[in-house]
Design a protein around this motif. Structure first.
Motif: not given
Length: 399
Positions: A38, A41-42, A45-46, A49, A94, A98
């Motif tokens: 990832p 940013f990804e 975010l994970l 979350s 991924m 999430f």
């Protein structure tokens, strides 16, 4: 009284067991994600979350607990956590990581519901003690869980998720068989099943808004410390390299154990003598002083002394603020308010690491811990002013 102590002991075991599972996931989640390459940013975010979902759904679940009782919401929360951890164990992309964190975050009402249970079974004079015992369970679970998670990950990468799910299912079984409903019938609102208007009315009270802002400030400050302390140890004490990882982890365990001792043994006695409101202010001031001192602790003994002071301040302020918060509304709105409390905590855990890393990059340790100290001082002043001006709290319903 003996019955209430038994419920408190049962609640301690439930939260402690569940938080062991939660803590297992903390060190391994970034490692799970890195397999799928990832971007920054990804990955961020994970990691955020769970807290984002908790921020959205905790007030709603808290309000539902005011209508249907604490026990059903706690059971659903624990079961939802187990499902989230099971998905995490089986995740092969991924997307499924999430899904796992979103599911766990949606149902993450265990702590706020447990706080509402404390409010149900304690009077004002014992409320801080109950919240302190709950905070000790929370802290000890966070201490034990990451170590287990790291070890299990060495055996098999899916094992921490399975073990975490097992912990939540064990806590579910304890809640099912050992924890009766604590919300008395007279304490339940005769309204529709989800009354968002009641949450809006609660937020319209100045004291509630001020205290919730204080929660956000306190958790943001502590999250800034948590998110940067390992880097501080590497840069300023020279603990660089994998051979120092155990020592770095030891600093966190040391501070967590001291905070748990303060919460489990001192808070109740001191709150009876001085009142929970004064402990919030004193704890905030003590924590701020410790944060200011961290950059100047140039040796391990000095740093251990500073961490002891920080654990004292945080250990006094946290459960006392929970106790004070639960007295600000009528008893049939406590669940919703504690959901808002945990929502602010979640927001602080989102904002704090971002602010901490930004401050560390721009101004180093002095900037990070100076800002965190100012947030704690502001929290103490804000809460003191709000509680001084508030009307008398609603009388709790205690059987």
């Amino acid at each position: 009284m003996r019955e209430h102590r038994a419920k408190l002991g049962t609640l301690f075991l439930i939260v402690f067991t569940d938080l062991i599972g939660f803590g297992m996931i903390i060190p391994v989640l970034p490692l799970y994600a890195e397999r799928y390459g990832p971007g920054a940013f990804e990955l961020g975010l994970l990691l955020s979350s769970f807290s984002i979902m908790q921020f959205v759904f905790n007030p709603l679940l808290g309000r539902i607990s005011d209508r249907f009782g604490r026990r059903p919401v706690l059971l659903v929360s624990l079961l939802g956590a187990a499902v989230g951890y099971a998905i995490l164990a089986a995740a092969d992309s991924m997307f499924w990581l999430f899904v796992a964190r979103v599911v766990a975050g949606v149902f993450a009402a265990n702590v706020s519901t447990a706080q509402a249970v404390i409010a149900d079974i304690t009077g004002p004079e014992d409320r801080a003690k109950g919240m302190g015992i709950l905070g000790a369970a929370f802290g000890l679970g966070f201490i034990v869980g990451p170590g287990f998670g790291a070890v299990l990950d060495l055996v098999a990468p899916w094992l921490p998720g399975v073990a975490a799910a097992t912990c939540s299912l064990t806590a579910f079984a304890m809640a099912w068989f050992l924890l009766p409903e604590t919300l008395v019938k007279g304490g339940r609102p005769a309204r529709r099943w989800l009354d968002l208007g009641a949450l809006r009315e609660t937020l319209a009270r100045p004291a509630v808004l001020a205290v919730l802002a204080g929660v956000l400030l306190m958790i943001t400050a502590f999250s800034m410390f948590e998110a940067t302390f390992a880097q501080f140890l590497e840069r300023f004490l020279g603990l660089v390299g994998t051979e120092h990882r155990a020592r770095i982890y030891g600093f966190f365990v040391y501070a967590g154990l001291l905070a748990a001792i303060v919460q489990g043994t001192l808070v109740g006695r001191l709150s009876r003598r001085f009142g929970a409101s004064r402990l919030v202010v004193a704890g905030g001031a003590i924590a701020a002083a410790a944060l200011l001192a961290i950059p100047w602790a140039g040796s391990t003994p000095a740093l251990l002394a500073v961490l002891a002071v920080l654990a004292l301040g945080q250990g006094l302020a946290g459960p006392s603020l929970s106790a004070v918060t639960s007295t600000l509304v009528e008893h049939d709105r406590v669940g919703g308010l504690m959901g808002l409390y945990q929502a602010m905590s979640s927001l602080g855990r989102i904002v704090g690491p971002i602010a901490g890393q930004a401050a560390l990059g721009l101004g180093g340790a002095v900037a990070v811990y100076g800002i965190a100290a100012m947030l704690d001082i502001l929290m103490a002043l804000l809460v003191a002013a709000a509680l001084h001006a508030r009307p008398a709290p609603a009388r709790p319903l205690v059987e």
